[in-house]
Design a protein around this motif. Structure first.
Motif, PDB file in Angstrom:
ATOM      1  N   UNK A 165      25.298  22.386 -26.459  1.00  0.00           N
ATOM      2  CA  UNK A 165      26.091  23.610 -26.672  1.00  0.00           C
ATOM      3  C   UNK A 165      25.278  24.862 -26.352  1.00  0.00           C
ATOM      4  N   UNK A 166      25.937  25.831 -25.732  1.00  0.00           N
ATOM      5  CA  UNK A 166      25.275  27.093 -25.394  1.00  0.00           C
ATOM      6  C   UNK A 166      26.047  28.263 -25.998  1.00  0.00           C
ATOM      7  N   UNK A 167      25.360  29.395 -26.099  1.00  0.00           N
ATOM      8  CA  UNK A 167      25.955  30.608 -26.650  1.00  0.00           C
ATOM      9  C   UNK A 167      25.647  31.781 -25.729  1.00  0.00           C
ATOM     10  N   UNK A 168      26.686  32.508 -25.328  1.00  0.00           N
ATOM     11  CA  UNK A 168      26.522  33.734 -24.543  1.00  0.00           C
ATOM     12  C   UNK A 168      26.798  34.920 -25.454  1.00  0.00           C
ATOM     13  N   UNK A 169      25.797  35.739 -25.701  1.00  0.00           N
ATOM     14  CA  UNK A 169      25.949  36.886 -26.599  1.00  0.00           C
ATOM     15  C   UNK A 169      24.936  37.952 -26.226  1.00  0.00           C
ATOM     16  N   UNK A 170      25.353  39.214 -26.335  1.00  0.00           N
ATOM     17  CA  UNK A 170      24.443  40.324 -26.072  1.00  0.00           C
ATOM     18  C   UNK A 170      24.843  41.519 -26.910  1.00  0.00           C
ATOM     19  N   UNK A 171      23.910  42.464 -27.050  1.00  0.00           N
ATOM     20  CA  UNK A 171      24.200  43.728 -27.732  1.00  0.00           C
ATOM     21  C   UNK A 171      23.662  44.876 -26.898  1.00  0.00           C
ATOM     22  N   UNK A 172      24.325  46.028 -27.002  1.00  0.00           N
ATOM     23  CA  UNK A 172      23.854  47.265 -26.390  1.00  0.00           C
ATOM     24  C   UNK A 172      23.494  48.202 -27.531  1.00  0.00           C
ATOM     25  N   UNK A 173      22.294  48.772 -27.485  1.00  0.00           N
ATOM     26  CA  UNK A 173      21.750  49.507 -28.625  1.00  0.00           C
ATOM     27  C   UNK A 173      21.047  50.783 -28.167  1.00  0.00           C
ATOM     28  N   UNK A 174      20.804  51.674 -29.146  1.00  0.00           N
ATOM     29  CA  UNK A 174      19.963  52.866 -28.972  1.00  0.00           C
ATOM     30  C   UNK A 174      20.377  53.694 -27.753  1.00  0.00           C
ATOM     31  N   UNK A 175      21.643  54.077 -27.736  1.00  0.00           N
ATOM     32  CA  UNK A 175      22.160  54.905 -26.645  1.00  0.00           C
ATOM     33  C   UNK A 175      21.755  56.355 -26.887  1.00  0.00           C
ATOM     34  N   UNK A 176      21.138  56.982 -25.906  1.00  0.00           N
ATOM     35  CA  UNK A 176      20.767  58.396 -25.969  1.00  0.00           C
ATOM     36  C   UNK A 176      21.144  59.060 -24.660  1.00  0.00           C
ATOM     37  N   UNK A 190      21.882  35.405 -27.021  1.00  0.00           N
ATOM     38  CA  UNK A 190      22.360  34.036 -26.858  1.00  0.00           C
ATOM     39  C   UNK A 190      21.306  33.106 -26.285  1.00  0.00           C
ATOM     40  N   UNK A 191      21.789  32.026 -25.682  1.00  0.00           N
ATOM     41  CA  UNK A 191      20.896  30.989 -25.154  1.00  0.00           C
ATOM     42  C   UNK A 191      21.066  30.789 -23.650  1.00  0.00           C
ATOM     43  N   UNK A 221      19.309  38.950 -17.360  1.00  0.00           N
ATOM     44  CA  UNK A 221      18.730  39.132 -18.684  1.00  0.00           C
ATOM     45  C   UNK A 221      18.497  37.763 -19.313  1.00  0.00           C
ATOM     46  N   UNK A 222      17.227  37.440 -19.570  1.00  0.00           N
ATOM     47  CA  UNK A 222      16.865  36.117 -20.062  1.00  0.00           C
ATOM     48  C   UNK A 222      17.106  36.025 -21.573  1.00  0.00           C
ATOM     49  N   UNK A 223      17.328  34.827 -22.085  1.00  0.00           N
ATOM     50  CA  UNK A 223      17.591  34.678 -23.528  1.00  0.00           C
ATOM     51  C   UNK A 223      16.471  35.265 -24.383  1.00  0.00           C
ATOM     52  N   UNK A 224      16.877  36.029 -25.409  1.00  0.00           N
ATOM     53  CA  UNK A 224      15.915  36.593 -26.343  1.00  0.00           C
ATOM     54  C   UNK A 224      15.192  37.827 -25.860  1.00  0.00           C
ATOM     55  N   UNK A 225      15.495  38.315 -24.667  1.00  0.00           N
ATOM     56  CA  UNK A 225      14.766  39.450 -24.115  1.00  0.00           C
ATOM     57  C   UNK A 225      15.515  40.751 -24.354  1.00  0.00           C
ATOM     58  N   UNK A 226      14.744  41.834 -24.443  1.00  0.00           N
ATOM     59  CA  UNK A 226      15.259  43.191 -24.613  1.00  0.00           C
ATOM     60  C   UNK A 226      14.752  44.046 -23.461  1.00  0.00           C
ATOM     61  N   UNK A 227      15.660  44.803 -22.822  1.00  0.00           N
ATOM     62  CA  UNK A 227      15.273  45.672 -21.718  1.00  0.00           C
ATOM     63  C   UNK A 227      15.829  47.069 -21.964  1.00  0.00           C
ATOM     64  N   UNK A 228      15.157  48.067 -21.411  1.00  0.00           N
ATOM     65  CA  UNK A 228      15.583  49.464 -21.505  1.00  0.00           C
ATOM     66  C   UNK A 228      16.043  49.930 -20.137  1.00  0.00           C
ATOM     67  N   UNK A 229      17.280  50.415 -20.059  1.00  0.00           N
ATOM     68  CA  UNK A 229      17.881  50.808 -18.788  1.00  0.00           C
ATOM     69  C   UNK A 229      18.389  52.237 -18.875  1.00  0.00           C
ATOM     70  N   UNK A 249      29.667  43.610 -20.763  1.00  0.00           N
ATOM     71  CA  UNK A 249      30.231  42.266 -20.803  1.00  0.00           C
ATOM     72  C   UNK A 249      29.398  41.333 -19.929  1.00  0.00           C
ATOM     73  N   UNK A 250      29.570  40.033 -20.134  1.00  0.00           N
ATOM     74  CA  UNK A 250      28.901  39.029 -19.308  1.00  0.00           C
ATOM     75  C   UNK A 250      29.682  37.734 -19.405  1.00  0.00           C
ATOM     76  N   UNK A 251      29.357  36.790 -18.525  1.00  0.00           N
ATOM     77  CA  UNK A 251      30.049  35.508 -18.502  1.00  0.00           C
ATOM     78  C   UNK A 251      29.902  34.798 -19.848  1.00  0.00           C
ATOM     79  N   UNK A 252      30.898  33.978 -20.151  1.00  0.00           N
ATOM     80  CA  UNK A 252      30.853  33.232 -21.392  1.00  0.00           C
ATOM     81  C   UNK A 252      31.426  33.974 -22.577  1.00  0.00           C
ATOM     82  N   UNK A 253      32.063  35.127 -22.347  1.00  0.00           N
ATOM     83  CA  UNK A 253      32.675  35.891 -23.421  1.00  0.00           C
ATOM     84  C   UNK A 253      31.764  36.877 -24.108  1.00  0.00           C
ATOM     85  N   UNK A 254      30.568  37.114 -23.586  1.00  0.00           N
ATOM     86  CA  UNK A 254      29.657  38.088 -24.201  1.00  0.00           C
ATOM     87  C   UNK A 254      30.208  39.496 -24.014  1.00  0.00           C
TER      88      UNK A 254
END
Length: 315
Positions: A165-176, A190-191, A221-229, A249-254
């Motif tokens: 089983x896999x999980x597709x999930x992401x968050x967007x944070x710290x918008x300035x 996610x995974x 974006x690799x699992x568990x990684x955080x990037x600043x864009x 958004x991303x594939x898998x319903x993220x």
């Protein structure tokens, strides 16, 4: 080339003579490391925990002198701004990669790194294995084979997926917002490896000021990684109170959203006379309407905006 052939037998690799046609430019002498076969851009493998996967990596030496290259496994990573890199110490896929080495007793054992001597105008095909541990978590485990030699390093990616089983999930944070751009952080919760899509909307007191439809971001974006864009916004309003919303958004319903509010005040415009003061008054009125609320008969509504008088010296 007896010494090279002897090394080939020890490592189980194959040496193939490349074309000796004259090169067109100096850059053509640069060695490369690629998956063996029909032009694959990277390795893709999938297996259940406990599986041993096999493949072959090729080191091409089109130059006129022999080359010694060291091969090792590595964990893939994202740079701070979303680029591809590898970690210095392998604890995941990089630690599962092994190259064959023959012991003094004649047995072949997997080793984490190996040196390969590649004669001029020759390709060395080096077999390797990926031994997926019995307790490996399902999902994507990105890695790489790194080759170092001739004063430089290069890598070929390994896209490994452990079955389950896999999980597709992401968050967007710290918008300035500032400096002509919108900055934000993306986190893969996610995974699976994600290729996000970003939509940007900004609403001001006087209406919508920015509306960018979803577009695919140029990163994985690799699992568990955080990037600043950052998202460029060179023509932001001179005078407004703006609510910015980012939807990713991303594939898998993220999917995730994040908001930020910013005041734009151009004191040069305000100092331009009565028109500027009137615009500032409208801005203050809009702030009152959007910030203050009251309850009437159990319902929430906006408080009517009272007339605001602004006075001051105008140069």
């Amino acid at each position: 080339m007896p010494s090279a052939l002897s090394a080939a037998r020890v490592l189980g690799l194959t040496l193939v003579l490349l074309s000796t046609a004259p090169v067109a430019a100096a850059d053509d002498d640069t060695w490369t490391v690629v998956p063996s076969g029909d032009g694959r851009p990277y390795f893709y493998a999938e297996g259940a925990p406990g599986t041993v996967l096999q493949d072959t990596v090729s080191v091409r030496n089109p130059g006129s002198t022999p080359l010694t290259v060291r091969l090792r496994g590595a964990d893939a990573d994202n740079t701070a701004d979303g680029g591809f890199t590898v970690r210095g110490r392998a604890t995941d896929t990089g630690a599962w990669i092994g190259f064959a080495r023959r012991t003094a007793e004649g047995r072949r054992v997997p080793v984490s790194a190996v040196s390969v001597r590649v004669p001029a105008h020759t390709r060395a095909d080096v077999p390797f294995t990926v031994s997926v541990p019995a307790g490996a978590a399902p999902g994507d485990h990105p890695g790489a084979i790194v080759a170092s030699g001739g004063g430089r390093s290069a890598a070929v990616r390994i896209q490994l997926r452990v079955s389950g089983p896999t999980l597709s999930a992401l968050t967007v944070e710290h918008v300035t917002v500032g400096g002509g751009r919108i900055s934000y952080e993306l986190v893969n919760r996610g995974t699976t490896v994600l290729t996000p899509r970003l939509a940007v909307r900004a609403d001001g007191v006087f209406g919508r000021v920015l509306d960018r439809t979803p577009r695919t971001l140029p990163l994985e974006l690799l699992p568990g990684r955080r990037v600043t864009l950052t998202e460029p916004w060179p023509h932001a309003p001179a005078l407004d109170l703006v609510d910015v919303r980012l939807t990713v958004t991303a594939a898998g319903g993220a999917r995730d959203e994040a908001d930020a509010s910013v005041r734009f005040v151009s004191w040069g415009a305000v100092a331009g006379g009565a028109g500027g003061l009137a615009a500032l008054g409208a801005l203050v009125c809009g702030v009152v309407r959007r910030r203050r609320r009251r309850t009437v008969d159990g319902k929430t509504g906006e408080e009517p905006c009272r007339e605001v008088e602004l006075t001051g010296a105008v140069s």
